[in-house]
Write a protein that holds these residues in place. Structure first.
Motif, mmCIF file in Angstrom:
data_model
loop_
_atom_site.group_PDB
_atom_site.id
_atom_site.type_symbol
_atom_site.label_atom_id
_atom_site.label_comp_id
_atom_site.label_asym_id
_atom_site.label_seq_id
_atom_site.Cartn_x
_atom_site.Cartn_y
_atom_site.Cartn_z
ATOM 1 N N GLU A 175 0.830 -1.209 0.000
ATOM 2 C CA GLU A 175 0.000 0.000 0.000
ATOM 3 C C GLU A 175 0.865 1.260 0.000
ATOM 4 N N SER A 176 1.977 1.216 0.717
ATOM 5 C CA SER A 176 2.873 2.386 0.736
ATOM 6 C C SER A 176 3.410 2.669 -0.657
ATOM 7 N N TRP A 177 3.711 1.605 -1.413
ATOM 8 C CA TRP A 177 4.169 1.771 -2.792
ATOM 9 C C TRP A 177 3.080 2.408 -3.655
ATOM 10 N N PHE A 178 1.875 1.892 -3.534
ATOM 11 C CA PHE A 178 0.773 2.408 -4.344
ATOM 12 C C PHE A 178 0.475 3.868 -4.037
ATOM 13 N N GLU A 179 0.612 4.233 -2.774
ATOM 14 C CA GLU A 179 0.250 5.587 -2.340
ATOM 15 C C GLU A 179 1.352 6.610 -2.572
ATOM 16 N N ASP A 180 2.539 6.146 -2.940
ATOM 17 C CA ASP A 180 3.649 7.067 -3.207
ATOM 18 C C ASP A 180 3.307 7.946 -4.402
ATOM 19 N N ASP A 181 3.610 9.227 -4.308
ATOM 20 C CA ASP A 181 3.281 10.165 -5.382
ATOM 21 C C ASP A 181 3.963 9.811 -6.698
ATOM 22 N N ASP A 182 5.097 9.126 -6.634
ATOM 23 C CA ASP A 182 5.842 8.780 -7.845
ATOM 24 C C ASP A 182 5.343 7.495 -8.507
ATOM 25 N N THR A 183 4.408 6.782 -7.871
ATOM 26 C CA THR A 183 3.909 5.525 -8.423
ATOM 27 C C THR A 183 2.697 5.790 -9.300
ATOM 28 N N PRO A 184 2.762 5.444 -10.584
ATOM 29 C CA PRO A 184 1.607 5.652 -11.468
ATOM 30 C C PRO A 184 0.380 4.871 -10.981
ATOM 31 N N GLU A 185 -0.794 5.419 -11.169
ATOM 32 C CA GLU A 185 -2.027 4.772 -10.734
ATOM 33 C C GLU A 185 -2.229 3.429 -11.432
ATOM 34 N N GLU A 186 -1.678 3.292 -12.647
ATOM 35 C CA GLU A 186 -1.823 2.036 -13.387
ATOM 36 C C GLU A 186 -1.217 0.853 -12.645
ATOM 37 N N VAL A 187 -0.222 1.100 -11.807
ATOM 38 C CA VAL A 187 0.405 0.012 -11.049
ATOM 39 C C VAL A 187 -0.631 -0.631 -10.136
ATOM 40 N N ARG A 188 -1.353 0.184 -9.378
ATOM 41 C CA ARG A 188 -2.403 -0.348 -8.505
ATOM 42 C C ARG A 188 -3.494 -1.035 -9.333
ATOM 43 N N GLU A 189 -3.855 -0.453 -10.447
ATOM 44 C CA GLU A 189 -4.924 -1.025 -11.275
ATOM 45 C C GLU A 189 -4.566 -2.431 -11.751
ATOM 46 N N HIS A 190 -3.330 -2.613 -12.171
ATOM 47 C CA HIS A 190 -2.903 -3.947 -12.625
ATOM 48 C C HIS A 190 -2.901 -4.934 -11.458
ATOM 49 N N TYR A 191 -2.463 -4.469 -10.289
ATOM 50 C CA TYR A 191 -2.451 -5.349 -9.120
ATOM 51 C C TYR A 191 -3.869 -5.771 -8.758
ATOM 52 N N GLU A 192 -4.770 -4.813 -8.695
ATOM 53 C CA GLU A 192 -6.142 -5.131 -8.300
ATOM 54 C C GLU A 192 -6.838 -5.985 -9.354
ATOM 55 N N HIS A 193 -6.484 -5.809 -10.621
ATOM 56 C CA HIS A 193 -7.029 -6.650 -11.680
ATOM 57 C C HIS A 193 -6.616 -8.100 -11.474
ATOM 58 N N ALA A 194 -5.347 -8.309 -11.155
ATOM 59 C CA ALA A 194 -4.857 -9.675 -10.920
ATOM 60 C C ALA A 194 -5.550 -10.302 -9.717
ATOM 61 N N VAL A 195 -5.697 -9.541 -8.648
ATOM 62 C CA VAL A 195 -6.348 -10.054 -7.442
ATOM 63 C C VAL A 195 -7.803 -10.427 -7.746
ATOM 64 N N GLU A 196 -8.492 -9.554 -8.478
ATOM 65 C CA GLU A 196 -9.906 -9.804 -8.796
ATOM 66 C C GLU A 196 -10.081 -11.095 -9.592
ATOM 67 N N LEU A 197 -9.279 -11.271 -10.649
ATOM 68 C CA LEU A 197 -9.431 -12.462 -11.485
ATOM 69 C C LEU A 197 -8.983 -13.715 -10.762
ATOM 70 N N LEU A 281 7.951 1.684 -14.637
ATOM 71 C CA LEU A 281 9.206 2.105 -15.257
ATOM 72 C C LEU A 281 8.995 2.868 -16.559
ATOM 73 N N GLY A 282 7.757 2.864 -17.088
ATOM 74 C CA GLY A 282 7.495 3.545 -18.346
ATOM 75 C C GLY A 282 8.244 2.936 -19.504
ATOM 76 N N MET A 283 8.284 1.602 -19.567
ATOM 77 C CA MET A 283 9.035 0.926 -20.622
ATOM 78 C C MET A 283 8.249 -0.272 -21.136
#
Length: 380
Positions: A175-197, A281-283
């Protein structure tokens, strides 16, 4: 009998050595040596990350013990909370960090300091540390949901509460990683997508168990005719072995047996892990690399985990291994089917990887050699 003798001879040579020798014989590329050295460096990085994460978990477990929430197990050293976990699941993260270092020019022997993208290497390590924590968090969550606590070692009890405290500790860092200002919101979205499926697949497990129960009941009553047994076997094939696949990146892999169900079971976790890397990483890691990793993971799930777990799963849990060994005409035929299926996944993974991606291709061959050892043991 011949296969068993071949397996006996093969097992005398460690799987790591077999994998490297086989790849060297095929690749004939002098750069393989530098990749072996790179793997050693990356593995040391991953080991240090995991050790640090587990020290944090142990600190939280010790606080829970001092608060009276946990106690030392009988026969333990009784000095301080200890926690250790089977971390085979982080191999894809190791390979991804290795790929990032290759793309950054940070490869032993071949590296020239001025040509190395040191910023990408540093960011890749940080992303990997967070991804490893997220993988462990997800796996601990699965252990709690399934009431399975055999994969970690601890000197505390009750184990159920140990798992809960460990998962809470890991989750806090995620959660600390997700909430960091430098972490793109897409990171959390991909994580939550994996958890949901993944959780949706767990909800379907009861239906898969029913398929196995139906077949075993029909098989036990086969004296009255085989129509029910064949109908139950057909249901396993249609709903489990060749279920329809909904995954754009893997459209070409829909022909692989069990892929849809195993993609939902484990593959999606690692596809979204790779998506988290790309977002953070934007890559672009490359479609071939991503397909190779997911296909390798599914092959390992069948050839290693499901094969290891067959004695416990065979009457209660539908997996590709229990399915094949139940519905095949004979035990030998079932074992051969498992061998062919696992090789099919690993062949496809090897073909998806770039020809000079020696790190990934050696890992695929290593999993193949380990899997063949375990599959041979099924025939005994």
């Amino acid at each position: 009998m011949t296969q068993g003798m071949v397996g006996t001879v093969r097992s005398r040579v460690p799987a790591t050595a077999r994998a490297l020798m086989n790849h060297l014989a095929e690749a004939r590329d002098p750069r393989v040596l530098s990749v072996v050295l790179l793997r050693n460096e990356v593995e040391s990085d991953i080991d240090a990350m995991v050790e640090r994460l587990f020290l944090d978990v142990e600190d939280d477990l010790e606080q829970a013990r001092e608060a009276g929430d946990l106690e030392f197990a009988p026969g333990s050293d009784g000095e301080r909370a200890r926690f250790d976990y089977d971390t085979r699941l982080v191999l894809p993260a190791l390979l991804t960090l290795g790929r990032i270092r290759v793309l950054a020019g940070d490869v032993p022997v071949a590296r020239i300091r001025g040509d190395v993208d040191c910023d990408l290497v540093a960011r890749g390590r940080e992303t990997t540390r967070n991804v490893v924590r997220a993988l462990l968090d997800g796996d601990m969550r699965d252990a709690i949901n399934d009431d399975e606590y055999e994969d970690f070692e601890t000197n505390l009890r009750p184990r159920e509460r140990v798992a809960e405290v460990a998962q809470e500790s890991l989750r806090e860092g995620v959660e600390s990683w997700f909430e960091d200002d430098d972490t793109p919101e897409e990171v959390r979205e991909h994580y939550e997508h994996a958890v949901e499926l993944s959780e949706r697949h767990q909800d379907e497990d009861e239906g898969f168990r029913d398929l196995l129960d139906r077949y075993r009941e029909a098989d036990a009553n086969a004296g009255s005719g085989n129509d029910d047994r064949e109908a139950a076997a057909d249901a396993i094939r249609e709903e489990y072995k060749f279920a329809p696949l909904d995954a754009d990146l893997f459209e070409a892999d829909a022909d692989l047996p069990y892929f849809a169900t195993q993609y939902a079971r484990v593959g999606i976790l690692y596809e979204d892990m790779l998506n988290m890397y790309e977002a953070d990483l934007g890559m672009d890691l490359g479609e071939g690399f991503k397909r190779a990793i997911v296909l390798m993971v599914v092959g390992a799930q069948i050839g290693l985990d499901d094969t290891d777990d067959y004695p416990e799963d065979r009457g209660t849990q539908l997996t590709p291994v229990t399915a094949e060994l139940n519905i095949a005409e004979s035990r030998d035929a079932g074992v051969e089917n498992v061998r062919r299926i696992v090789n099919g996944y690993l062949d496809r993974a090897d073909a998806c990887a770039e020809s000079d991606d020696h790190l990934t291709r050696i890992a695929v061959e290593y999993i193949r050699q380990q899997s063949l050892d375990r599959i041979d043991a099924l025939a005994l």
